[in-house]
Design an enzyme around this catalytic site. Sequence first.
Site, PDB file in Angstrom:
ATOM      1  N   SER A  20       0.831  -1.208   0.000  1.00  0.00           N
ATOM      2  CA  SER A  20       0.000   0.000   0.000  1.00  0.00           C
ATOM      3  C   SER A  20       0.859   1.249   0.000  1.00  0.00           C
ATOM      4  O   SER A  20       0.588   2.211  -0.733  1.00  0.00           O
ATOM      5  CB  SER A  20      -0.928   0.003   1.224  1.00  0.00           C
ATOM      6  OG  SER A  20      -1.853  -1.051   1.152  1.00  0.00           O
ATOM      7  N   SER A 158     -15.086   3.278  -1.886  1.00  0.00           N
ATOM      8  CA  SER A 158     -13.679   2.893  -1.986  1.00  0.00           C
ATOM      9  C   SER A 158     -12.804   4.100  -1.695  1.00  0.00           C
ATOM     10  O   SER A 158     -12.900   5.116  -2.382  1.00  0.00           O
ATOM     11  CB  SER A 158     -13.345   2.329  -3.365  1.00  0.00           C
ATOM     12  OG  SER A 158     -11.948   2.084  -3.462  1.00  0.00           O
ATOM     13  N   SER A 159     -11.940   3.975  -0.690  1.00  0.00           N
ATOM     14  CA  SER A 159     -10.976   5.038  -0.400  1.00  0.00           C
ATOM     15  C   SER A 159     -10.010   5.223  -1.562  1.00  0.00           C
ATOM     16  O   SER A 159      -9.412   6.295  -1.716  1.00  0.00           O
ATOM     17  CB  SER A 159     -10.204   4.711   0.871  1.00  0.00           C
ATOM     18  OG  SER A 159      -9.413   3.552   0.699  1.00  0.00           O
ATOM     19  N   ASP A 302      -9.104  -5.773   5.217  1.00  0.00           N
ATOM     20  CA  ASP A 302      -8.127  -6.780   4.796  1.00  0.00           C
ATOM     21  C   ASP A 302      -7.706  -7.708   5.927  1.00  0.00           C
ATOM     22  O   ASP A 302      -7.092  -8.750   5.675  1.00  0.00           O
ATOM     23  CB  ASP A 302      -6.889  -6.101   4.198  1.00  0.00           C
ATOM     24  CG  ASP A 302      -7.138  -5.541   2.812  1.00  0.00           C
ATOM     25  OD1 ASP A 302      -8.130  -5.952   2.175  1.00  0.00           O
ATOM     26  OD2 ASP A 302      -6.345  -4.690   2.358  1.00  0.00           O
TER      27      ASP A 302
END
Length: 421
Positions: A20, A158-159, A302
């Site tokens: 990320s 969604s970010s 996640d």
Amino acid sequence: MNIRINGTVGGEVKIPESKSQAHRLLICAALADKESRIECQALNDDIERTAECLNALGARISYENGIFTVCSIASATKNATLDCGESGSTLRFMLPVAAALGADATFIGRGRLPQRPLSPLYERMEEHGVQMSGNGKMPLICNGTLQGGEYEIAANISSQFISGLLFALPLTGEESSIVLQGKLESGSYIEMTLDALKMFGVEIERGVKKLIVHKGQKYTSPGDICVEGDWSAAAFWLVAGVTGENPITCTGLNTDTSRQGDRAVVDMLQKMGGRIVRNGNDYTAYPSQLNGCLIDCHDTPDLVPALAVAAAFAEGTTTFDNIARLRIKESDRVATVCEMLASFGIKTESTENRLTVYGGKPTGGKVNSFGDHRIAMAGAVAGLAAEGTTEIMGAECVSKSYPAFFDHLKALGGEATQTEQ
């Protein structure tokens, strides 16, 4: 590739770098004023997709001895094809960036990526000067140049849509803002984006339900940067430690300044009764008696596959709330977590936004990964503590985020043997 799991694990494991954060730093570096060097010892499919897409747009990114050398995009390559593989982050970040550069790019992808939603990002981009081919279809052709201005966007889908716009809007040279509608989900990922932008000299003003991008800002390289360890990957070994027979120590993590929401895995496992001890930036998980509890996943979706394994070994019932977004990941992760646990004899129940796991005594079986890296890793961790032998089908999918996962499992003393398909 099918892999048979057996044995017990224990010892120390160096956690790979955060994909990320790597996505974000590579994009900022490719837009900066001069060369950057990004240390990232562990690669995976998703990181490589972002680097290759940036190269296709005109950056010059090379990788040697664990270092990305990034020479920024001088002028965008026109009519480039950007292969996002199965990486949702790559697509959703690069789409507005390519449009802001006026690249007239074509995006392709594989697996479930073409089915994963692009609305409302798609509509907001079309309202601001971009023409695109059919929403939800690949190849996705993007023409025109993204304009600045005000973008109203749902904050609970969604970010990644918000992050993509944050990367792109400084390139427009216009005063811009993102107005967030509804409850923000996965806010920690937006914090990671804001942190990366700040490292590269771009400051975002925070208003009430609004992010303001002032005009005239430029990306400026800090020179050398290191990607921090991945808390999402560490979660699997912390779970292996509390459910197994021996302690496991995770090293290479950033505790005090990390923006990764998945660092909450420590608190969540401790809430379940897990004994986890910190020593600087290292965390040791000890075999523990776990108990079911309620876990809110709105900021940490996640973590659900790994924590669901902990729940399978816990006394009582564990409930995961705010999980609807799991249905649009690499697999429908609500359904595939349930099927994974069923292969160990564990009962689950689910609704659109809630998953309930009834703890028990898991026994090994055949686990279908459904091509989802987190399901494969969760199944392997469950197999280490379950009675009998476990086989993970389609185990090669771990390369998406953690190619060395099974090597690390073996280094910790476990058995991971490839079998005939």
